[in-house]
Structures are given as C-alpha cells and as structure tokens.
Motif scaffolding. Structure first.
Motif, PDB file in Angstrom:
ATOM      1  N   CYS A  81       0.856  -1.253  -0.020  1.00  0.00           N
ATOM      2  CA  CYS A  81       0.101  -0.226  -0.020  1.00  0.00           C
ATOM      3  C   CYS A  81       0.868   1.317   0.088  1.00  0.00           C
ATOM      4  O   CYS A  81       1.719   1.445   0.869  1.00  0.00           O
ATOM      5  CB  CYS A  81      -0.913   0.090   1.203  1.00  0.00           C
ATOM      6  N   ALA A  82       0.447   2.192  -0.994  1.00  0.00           N
ATOM      7  CA  ALA A  82       1.359   3.379  -0.846  1.00  0.00           C
ATOM      8  C   ALA A  82       1.204   4.282   0.202  1.00  0.00           C
ATOM      9  O   ALA A  82       2.087   4.927   0.479  1.00  0.00           O
ATOM     10  CB  ALA A  82       0.888   4.302  -2.165  1.00  0.00           C
ATOM     11  N   TYR A  83       0.141   4.121   1.094  1.00  0.00           N
ATOM     12  CA  TYR A  83       0.060   4.869   2.238  1.00  0.00           C
ATOM     13  C   TYR A  83       0.519   4.346   3.570  1.00  0.00           C
ATOM     14  O   TYR A  83       1.348   5.066   4.070  1.00  0.00           O
ATOM     15  CB  TYR A  83      -1.811   5.120   2.484  1.00  0.00           C
ATOM     16  N   ASN A  85       2.229   1.091   3.584  1.00  0.00           N
ATOM     17  CA  ASN A  85       3.628   0.051   3.102  1.00  0.00           C
ATOM     18  C   ASN A  85       2.939  -1.215   3.694  1.00  0.00           C
ATOM     19  O   ASN A  85       3.673  -2.040   3.429  1.00  0.00           O
ATOM     20  CB  ASN A  85       4.688   0.637   3.669  1.00  0.00           C
ATOM     21  N   GLY A  86       1.814  -1.616   4.095  1.00  0.00           N
ATOM     22  CA  GLY A  86       1.496  -2.908   4.504  1.00  0.00           C
ATOM     23  C   GLY A  86       1.058  -3.801   3.343  1.00  0.00           C
ATOM     24  O   GLY A  86       0.715  -3.245   2.200  1.00  0.00           O
ATOM     25  N   PRO A  87       1.250  -5.050   3.448  1.00  0.00           N
ATOM     26  CA  PRO A  87       0.688  -5.930   2.177  1.00  0.00           C
ATOM     27  C   PRO A  87      -0.617  -5.966   1.997  1.00  0.00           C
ATOM     28  O   PRO A  87      -1.489  -5.769   2.866  1.00  0.00           O
ATOM     29  CB  PRO A  87       1.238  -7.144   2.536  1.00  0.00           C
ATOM     30  N   ILE A  88      -0.994  -5.911   0.743  1.00  0.00           N
ATOM     31  CA  ILE A  88      -2.393  -5.768   0.304  1.00  0.00           C
ATOM     32  C   ILE A  88      -2.795  -7.204   0.117  1.00  0.00           C
ATOM     33  O   ILE A  88      -2.440  -7.858  -0.835  1.00  0.00           O
ATOM     34  CB  ILE A  88      -2.687  -5.010  -0.961  1.00  0.00           C
ATOM     35  N   LEU A  89      -3.900  -7.709   1.040  1.00  0.00           N
ATOM     36  CA  LEU A  89      -4.287  -9.039   0.975  1.00  0.00           C
ATOM     37  C   LEU A  89      -5.568  -9.361   0.391  1.00  0.00           C
ATOM     38  O   LEU A  89      -5.893 -10.492  -0.119  1.00  0.00           O
ATOM     39  CB  LEU A  89      -4.378  -9.578   2.529  1.00  0.00           C
ATOM     40  N   ASP A  90      -6.237  -8.377   0.178  1.00  0.00           N
ATOM     41  CA  ASP A  90      -7.655  -8.327  -0.599  1.00  0.00           C
ATOM     42  C   ASP A  90      -7.857  -7.413  -1.676  1.00  0.00           C
ATOM     43  O   ASP A  90      -6.895  -7.170  -2.557  1.00  0.00           O
ATOM     44  CB  ASP A  90      -8.811  -8.149   0.546  1.00  0.00           C
ATOM     45  N   LYS A  91      -8.954  -6.428  -1.784  1.00  0.00           N
ATOM     46  CA  LYS A  91      -8.990  -5.579  -2.738  1.00  0.00           C
ATOM     47  C   LYS A  91      -8.086  -4.543  -2.537  1.00  0.00           C
ATOM     48  O   LYS A  91      -7.660  -4.185  -1.627  1.00  0.00           O
ATOM     49  CB  LYS A  91     -10.577  -5.217  -2.597  1.00  0.00           C
ATOM     50  N   CYS A  92      -7.616  -3.911  -3.619  1.00  0.00           N
ATOM     51  CA  CYS A  92      -7.056  -2.761  -3.909  1.00  0.00           C
ATOM     52  C   CYS A  92      -7.176  -1.768  -4.875  1.00  0.00           C
ATOM     53  O   CYS A  92      -8.066  -2.189  -5.896  1.00  0.00           O
ATOM     54  CB  CYS A  92      -5.308  -3.294  -4.136  1.00  0.00           C
ATOM     55  N   VAL A  93      -7.103  -0.768  -4.716  1.00  0.00           N
ATOM     56  CA  VAL A  93      -6.738   0.169  -5.745  1.00  0.00           C
ATOM     57  C   VAL A  93      -5.555   0.639  -6.487  1.00  0.00           C
ATOM     58  O   VAL A  93      -4.613   0.782  -5.972  1.00  0.00           O
ATOM     59  CB  VAL A  93      -7.456   1.720  -5.122  1.00  0.00           C
ATOM     60  N   THR A  94      -5.750   0.658  -7.720  1.00  0.00           N
ATOM     61  CA  THR A  94      -4.431   0.893  -8.598  1.00  0.00           C
ATOM     62  C   THR A  94      -4.727   2.451  -9.300  1.00  0.00           C
ATOM     63  O   THR A  94      -5.466   2.508  -9.820  1.00  0.00           O
ATOM     64  CB  THR A  94      -4.155  -0.009  -9.662  1.00  0.00           C
ATOM     65  N   ALA A  95      -3.765   3.156  -8.762  1.00  0.00           N
ATOM     66  CA  ALA A  95      -3.887   4.734  -9.152  1.00  0.00           C
ATOM     67  C   ALA A  95      -2.605   5.529  -8.935  1.00  0.00           C
ATOM     68  O   ALA A  95      -1.845   5.172  -8.228  1.00  0.00           O
ATOM     69  CB  ALA A  95      -4.736   5.653  -8.564  1.00  0.00           C
ATOM     70  N   GLU A  97      -0.064   5.059 -10.508  1.00  0.00           N
ATOM     71  CA  GLU A  97       1.103   4.062 -10.818  1.00  0.00           C
ATOM     72  C   GLU A  97       1.515   3.520  -9.354  1.00  0.00           C
ATOM     73  O   GLU A  97       2.903   3.014  -9.202  1.00  0.00           O
ATOM     74  CB  GLU A  97       2.456   4.702 -11.430  1.00  0.00           C
ATOM     75  N   LYS A  98       0.577   3.225  -8.498  1.00  0.00           N
ATOM     76  CA  LYS A  98       0.923   2.701  -7.314  1.00  0.00           C
ATOM     77  C   LYS A  98      -0.392   1.946  -6.731  1.00  0.00           C
ATOM     78  O   LYS A  98      -1.489   2.164  -7.536  1.00  0.00           O
ATOM     79  CB  LYS A  98       1.067   3.952  -6.041  1.00  0.00           C
ATOM     80  N   THR A  99      -0.154   1.278  -5.656  1.00  0.00           N
ATOM     81  CA  THR A  99      -1.337   0.256  -5.205  1.00  0.00           C
ATOM     82  C   THR A  99      -1.767   0.820  -3.721  1.00  0.00           C
ATOM     83  O   THR A  99      -0.843   1.314  -3.076  1.00  0.00           O
ATOM     84  CB  THR A  99      -1.286  -1.294  -5.245  1.00  0.00           C
ATOM     85  N   TRP A 100      -2.797   0.739  -3.465  1.00  0.00           N
ATOM     86  CA  TRP A 100      -3.449   1.385  -2.157  1.00  0.00           C
ATOM     87  C   TRP A 100      -4.497   0.292  -1.752  1.00  0.00           C
ATOM     88  O   TRP A 100      -5.436  -0.367  -2.271  1.00  0.00           O
ATOM     89  CB  TRP A 100      -4.226   2.584  -2.170  1.00  0.00           C
ATOM     90  N   HIS A 101      -4.531   0.126  -0.322  1.00  0.00           N
ATOM     91  CA  HIS A 101      -5.530  -0.595   0.255  1.00  0.00           C
ATOM     92  C   HIS A 101      -6.938   0.273  -0.072  1.00  0.00           C
ATOM     93  O   HIS A 101      -6.753   1.491  -0.239  1.00  0.00           O
ATOM     94  CB  HIS A 101      -5.559  -0.762   1.977  1.00  0.00           C
ATOM     95  N   THR A 102      -8.113  -0.114  -0.275  1.00  0.00           N
ATOM     96  CA  THR A 102      -9.249   0.431  -0.619  1.00  0.00           C
ATOM     97  C   THR A 102      -9.308   1.608   0.263  1.00  0.00           C
ATOM     98  O   THR A 102      -9.924   2.977   0.393  1.00  0.00           O
ATOM     99  CB  THR A 102     -10.419  -0.445  -0.866  1.00  0.00           C
ATOM    100  N   GLU A 103      -9.250   1.301   1.763  1.00  0.00           N
ATOM    101  CA  GLU A 103      -9.691   2.328   2.663  1.00  0.00           C
ATOM    102  C   GLU A 103      -8.644   3.231   2.926  1.00  0.00           C
ATOM    103  O   GLU A 103      -8.875   4.199   3.578  1.00  0.00           O
ATOM    104  CB  GLU A 103      -9.957   1.491   4.173  1.00  0.00           C
ATOM    105  N   HIS A 104      -7.414   3.115   2.254  1.00  0.00           N
ATOM    106  CA  HIS A 104      -6.361   4.110   2.496  1.00  0.00           C
ATOM    107  C   HIS A 104      -6.076   5.023   1.053  1.00  0.00           C
ATOM    108  O   HIS A 104      -5.187   5.859   1.065  1.00  0.00           O
ATOM    109  CB  HIS A 104      -4.906   3.400   2.674  1.00  0.00           C
TER     110      HIS A 104
END
Length: 197
Positions: A81-83, A85-95, A97-104
């Motif tokens: 997660c770009a916010y 830095n934890g691993p993303i285990l489920d849904k994610c947002v890609t925006a 050029e980074k990945t994010w937890h949906t809640e982050h």
C-alpha cells in the motif's frame, strides 16, 4: 539390521512400506508423509522457504516451486500500500502508478474517500475535487474562490462570469468597453461616459 527392524515392526502391525523419498533430504519416507507441490516430504521437512518453520497442515502459498507460510508470502510478494506500506491481501486500488488498500485511497488534504467525482492528482498525491480546486486552481479576482469552469480574463486577472461586475453599481459589465479603477471594472455609465465612447 534394517531388514530385521522392518520385519519386527510388520509383525506388530506397523506398516513400514516406503512412501517415496523426501524432497528435502532425499531419504525414504516411512510413516507420516506430506504430499504437496507434486512432491513428498517428511512432515518436519515441509517448511517455509523463508522462515523455515514447519508448515504441517497450515495454509501455505507456492512461489517458483517453493512453499511459503502465509505471513511470509504476503510480506515478500503481495503488493504494498502506498499509504501504510503494508501488504495488500484483498481488494486494492491501482492509481497514480501505485497500489493502495481501498480504505487508504483518500484525499491527501481532507482525508475523505473519493466518491463519484473521482480524484485529481498533483505532485503524485490524490485530492478530492473541492480541495484540488481550492488549493491549486486560479482564484477569481472578484470573490477569491477557485475558478472551476468558465472565466473571463481581464485586468490581468481571471473572473467568474458572475463576478465580473461594475465596482460601483454591481451590474454585470456587458458590451465591449469598460473602465478600470483600482483593478476593478467600472461600467461606462458609472464614470459618466456613453457606452459607445
């Protein structure tokens, strides 16, 4: 000697038939066996490729033919997660050029998650529409609020069409001519001139 031991155990009802060779130590497996990744293992030799803890009957993941325990797999190979830095285990947002937890994935200014308006980007950070325009859009010389759409460019400034009004009578400045006083438009009628002059 091994033959005698095998015969003695068989007489006592213990099956001593070889179940293959262990993928880790290459020795014969007699007794409990783990079959995973198309191979056989002694239970104590079926371990995480990273931390070497026994996997036994726990969940595991495979990568390049090697087994990994669940925590190590996610820490080593899951997108971060770009916010936080934890691993993303489920849904994610890609925006951006980074990945994010949906809640982050939220506005860098107000912290609100994005709705139907989506987001705007500045310097690699996401912003909601209101904050983006408040922070980065040109400001109207009449009301000092952000200009989000149409504008009038006059007197070295930008104006909302509704804010481009006569300084004295507050009526919209129409026509081709107006006067400037103290950086504000003044209609010809307020300075005592004809519209056609």
């Amino acid at each position: 000697m091994l033959g005698n031991l095998t015969a003695d155990m068989s007489r006592q009802g213990v099956n001593t038939t070889q179940k293959g060779c262990c993928n880790a130590c290459d020795k014969p497996i007699v007794g409990q066996v783990i079959t995973a990744l198309g191979k056989t293992w002694h239970p104590e030799h079926f371990t995480c490729n990273h931390c070497n803890q026994e996997l036994g009957t726990r969940n595991f993941f495979e990568r390049d033919g090697n087994p990994y325990c669940e925590p190590d797999y996610h820490n080593l190979f899951s997108p971060r997660c770009a916010y936080c830095n934890g691993p993303i285990l489920d849904k994610c947002v890609t925006a951006l050029e980074k990945t994010w937890h949906t809640e982050h994935f939220f506005c860098a200014q107000c912290g609100q998650q994005f709705g139907e308006d989506g987001f705007h980007e500045r310097d690699g950070k996401p912003y909601c529409r209101n904050d983006y325009f408040d922070m980065f859009a040109p400001k109207c010389n009449g009301c000092n609020r952000a200009i989000m759409e149409n504008y009038i460019s006059a007197l070295n400034s930008q104006w909302h069409p509704d804010c481009f009004v006569c300084r004295d009578c507050s009526k919209p400045v129409t026509g081709k001519s107006f006067y400037a006083m103290e950086g504000k438009p003044v209609c010809p009628g307020c300075v005592g001139a004809d519209e056609d002059e």
